[in-house]
Structure formats: C-alpha cells, structure tokens
Design a protein around this motif. Structure first.
Motif, short mmCIF file in Angstrom:
data_model
loop_
_atom_site.label_atom_id
_atom_site.label_comp_id
_atom_site.label_asym_id
_atom_site.label_seq_id
_atom_site.Cartn_x
_atom_site.Cartn_y
_atom_site.Cartn_z
N LEU A 34 0.83 -1.20 0.00
CA LEU A 34 0.00 0.00 0.00
C LEU A 34 0.87 1.26 0.00
CD1 LEU A 34 -2.86 1.23 0.21
CD2 LEU A 34 -2.60 1.08 2.68
N GLU A 35 1.94 1.24 0.79
CA GLU A 35 2.84 2.38 0.84
C GLU A 35 3.51 2.61 -0.52
OE1 GLU A 35 6.84 3.78 3.30
OE2 GLU A 35 5.73 1.99 3.92
N GLU A 36 3.92 1.54 -1.19
CA GLU A 36 4.56 1.67 -2.50
C GLU A 36 3.57 2.23 -3.53
OE1 GLU A 36 7.19 1.91 -5.40
OE2 GLU A 36 7.66 1.42 -3.32
N ARG A 37 2.34 1.75 -3.50
CA ARG A 37 1.31 2.27 -4.42
C ARG A 37 1.04 3.74 -4.16
NH1 ARG A 37 -3.34 -2.31 -5.21
NH2 ARG A 37 -1.94 -4.00 -5.81
N ARG A 39 3.12 5.94 -2.87
CA ARG A 39 4.26 6.70 -3.37
C ARG A 39 4.18 6.88 -4.89
NH1 ARG A 39 8.34 3.69 0.16
NH2 ARG A 39 8.61 5.11 1.89
N GLN A 40 3.82 5.81 -5.59
CA GLN A 40 3.72 5.87 -7.05
C GLN A 40 2.64 6.86 -7.47
OE1 GLN A 40 5.77 4.45 -9.26
NE2 GLN A 40 4.68 5.57 -10.83
N GLU A 46 2.97 14.76 -9.99
CA GLU A 46 3.93 15.82 -10.28
C GLU A 46 3.60 16.45 -11.63
OE1 GLU A 46 7.82 14.13 -10.02
OE2 GLU A 46 7.67 13.80 -7.87
N PRO A 47 3.81 17.74 -11.78
CA PRO A 47 3.41 18.45 -13.01
C PRO A 47 3.97 17.83 -14.29
CG PRO A 47 4.05 20.02 -11.33
CD PRO A 47 4.35 18.67 -10.79
#
Length: 80
Positions: A34-37, A39-40, A46-47
């Motif tokens: 869940l943490e990796e998802r 972060r992704q 991001e712009p």
C-alpha cells in the motif's frame, strides 16, 4: 450472585490462547504494498508526469490540435 474474572494478558497471548492465526506478517506485507502504491500515485501527480499523460505528443500535439481547430473554423463559414 455475581462473579467477575479479570484476565491480564497481552493481545498476542490472547490470540495464542484462543488459537487464532498470526496475521501480522501478512499485514506488514500489505502495508508495504500500500505504501509503494501511494508513493507511485503521488509521483504521478507531479506536473511533469501529468503533462506527459495529458499531452503524450507534447507541444507537437498542441500545435496539431490548433491547426485542426483553425481548419475546422475556417472551413465552417464556406457555403457549397
């Protein structure tokens, strides 16, 4: 008559006493996934990443769209 029994034990001791499975390793793996998802998904906000998704061809795509719009607007006023 009223009887009260107080049992002093940790949650782990109670789980073992009742014979429940230890799900802590599974929970740790799920939380890491869940943490990796998360972060992704944050990186995708991001712009630069948003611009790349919305306009895959970049500036050339915008220019082509402008040319198509001008062609459509300039040809719309002609009568056959």
């Amino acid at each position: 008559m009223k009887i009260t029994i107080d049992i002093d034990c940790t949650p782990e001791e109670a789980r073992i006493f009742f014979g429940l499975p230890d799900v802590q390793p599974m929970q740790q793996r799920l939380m890491a996934d869940l943490e990796e998802r998360l972060r992704q998904n944050i990186q995708d906000l991001e712009p630069e990443a948003l611009f790349a998704k919305w306009l895959p061809m970049g500036v050339q795509g915008v220019e082509q769209m402008q040319k198509a719009m001008w062609a459509a607007m300039s040809g719309g006023g002609k009568k056959d």
